[in-house]
Design a protein around this motif. Structure first.
Motif, PDB file in Angstrom:
ATOM      1  N   VAL A  75       0.831  -1.207   0.000  1.00 49.63           N
ATOM      2  CA  VAL A  75       0.000   0.000   0.000  1.00 49.63           C
ATOM      3  C   VAL A  75       0.862   1.253   0.000  1.00 49.63           C
ATOM      4  CG1 VAL A  75      -1.632   1.327   1.395  1.00 49.63           C
ATOM      5  CG2 VAL A  75      -2.016  -1.094   0.982  1.00 49.63           C
ATOM      6  N   MET A  76       1.920   1.252   0.784  1.00 46.52           N
ATOM      7  CA  MET A  76       2.771   2.441   0.830  1.00 46.52           C
ATOM      8  C   MET A  76       3.546   2.623  -0.480  1.00 46.52           C
ATOM      9  SD  MET A  76       1.849   3.903   3.449  1.00 46.52           S
ATOM     10  CE  MET A  76       2.955   5.282   3.300  1.00 46.52           C
ATOM     11  N   SER A  77       3.879   1.542  -1.160  1.00 43.52           N
ATOM     12  CA  SER A  77       4.528   1.674  -2.465  1.00 43.52           C
ATOM     13  C   SER A  77       3.571   2.290  -3.482  1.00 43.52           C
ATOM     14  CB  SER A  77       5.012   0.306  -2.949  1.00 43.52           C
ATOM     15  OG  SER A  77       6.034  -0.156  -2.105  1.00 43.52           O
ATOM     16  N   LEU A  78       2.315   1.825  -3.477  1.00 44.90           N
ATOM     17  CA  LEU A  78       1.319   2.418  -4.372  1.00 44.90           C
ATOM     18  C   LEU A  78       1.051   3.883  -4.009  1.00 44.90           C
ATOM     19  CD1 LEU A  78      -1.206  -0.543  -4.675  1.00 44.90           C
ATOM     20  CD2 LEU A  78       0.309   0.351  -6.462  1.00 44.90           C
ATOM     21  N   ALA A  79       0.970   4.162  -2.713  1.00 47.42           N
ATOM     22  CA  ALA A  79       0.742   5.540  -2.277  1.00 47.42           C
ATOM     23  C   ALA A  79       1.911   6.436  -2.683  1.00 47.42           C
ATOM     24  CB  ALA A  79       0.541   5.590  -0.766  1.00 47.42           C
ATOM     25  N   PHE A 128      10.747   0.195  -6.685  1.00 50.57           N
ATOM     26  CA  PHE A 128      11.272  -1.139  -6.386  1.00 50.57           C
ATOM     27  C   PHE A 128      12.700  -1.151  -5.852  1.00 50.57           C
ATOM     28  CE2 PHE A 128       7.817  -2.245  -9.369  1.00 50.57           C
ATOM     29  CZ  PHE A 128       7.082  -3.010  -8.485  1.00 50.57           C
ATOM     30  N   SER A 129      13.452  -0.073  -6.058  1.00 52.93           N
ATOM     31  CA  SER A 129      14.820  -0.077  -5.535  1.00 52.93           C
ATOM     32  C   SER A 129      14.976   0.723  -4.244  1.00 52.93           C
ATOM     33  CB  SER A 129      15.792   0.464  -6.589  1.00 52.93           C
ATOM     34  OG  SER A 129      15.527   1.826  -6.844  1.00 52.93           O
ATOM     35  N   PRO A 133      12.037  -1.742  -0.580  1.00 54.70           N
ATOM     36  CA  PRO A 133      12.950  -2.278   0.448  1.00 54.70           C
ATOM     37  C   PRO A 133      12.882  -1.506   1.765  1.00 54.70           C
ATOM     38  CG  PRO A 133      14.090  -2.095  -1.636  1.00 54.70           C
ATOM     39  CD  PRO A 133      12.764  -1.427  -1.811  1.00 54.70           C
ATOM     40  N   PHE A 134      12.733  -0.189   1.688  1.00 59.23           N
ATOM     41  CA  PHE A 134      12.620   0.598   2.908  1.00 59.23           C
ATOM     42  C   PHE A 134      11.379   0.198   3.704  1.00 59.23           C
ATOM     43  CE2 PHE A 134      10.571   4.192   5.017  1.00 59.23           C
ATOM     44  CZ  PHE A 134      11.522   4.476   5.988  1.00 59.23           C
ATOM     45  N   ASN A 135      10.233   0.073   3.019  1.00 60.51           N
ATOM     46  CA  ASN A 135       8.997  -0.298   3.709  1.00 60.51           C
ATOM     47  C   ASN A 135       9.063  -1.712   4.280  1.00 60.51           C
ATOM     48  OD1 ASN A 135       7.586   2.126   3.470  1.00 60.51           O
ATOM     49  ND2 ASN A 135       6.936   1.626   1.401  1.00 60.51           N
TER      50      ASN A 135
END
Length: 168
Positions: A75-79, A128-129, A133-135
């Motif tokens: 979700v945070m990647s999409l956000a 993706f890079s 990974p952070f999340n």
């Protein structure tokens, strides 16, 4: 009963986030991402166990935390891809050109903010890079801390709750 707990927490967090934006007169978008991140991790709390003595009772909370980590990262990647990064791009670039549509905003974000300022070739490379990974790492650290605190305090809280609320 569990869904009411989730809805109440979401409403409380939403009120807190709205109050923050009303009281603060800044362009701080961390509260929005904090709200989204926290609420998706809260959904994994519903996977809990009543009997901690069985194997399944010990595995269910871990499964809930893993589900929470994956949900939060997705979700945070999409956000970040569609909301937060374009907001940061608009606030970070001093000479902002006229942006008339959302597709123009995404194009501006990818070309100017990611391409020229961060030197990244595309939004997917950024997500993706860096973001994913952070999340995942943040979720793992939070999950380990929550699990250790949960295990440490469960023995103290459980007898108190049973005595106080007449649960057997």
């Amino acid at each position: 009963m569990q869904i009411n707990y989730v809805l109440v927490n979401i409403i409380i967090a939403m009120k807190r986030t709205c109050a923050f934006y009303i009281c603060q007169n800044t362009q701080n978008h961390n509260e929005t991402s904090n709200f989204a991140c926290g609420k998706f991790k809260l959904l994994s709390k519903n996977v809990s166990a009543d009997n901690r003595k069985t194997m399944m009772g010990r595995v269910k909370p871990i499964c809930g935390l893993v589900i929470g980590i994956i949900a939060m990262a997705a979700v945070m990647s999409l956000a970040n891809a569609f909301v937060l990064t374009p907001i940061y791009a608009v606030t970070a670039v001093p000479n902002l050109p006229a942006i008339n549509s959302y597709s123009a905003l995404l194009s501006f974000t990818e070309k100017v903010y990611l391409g020229q300022l961060l030197h990244l070739p595309s939004m997917s490379t950024y997500i993706f890079s860096i973001i994913m990974p952070f999340n995942l790492l943040k979720g793992l650290i939070n999950a380990v801390a929550v699990y250790l605190l949960f295990e440490a305090t469960l023995k103290t809280i459980k007898p108190f709750v049973r005595k106080r609320f007449n649960l057997n």
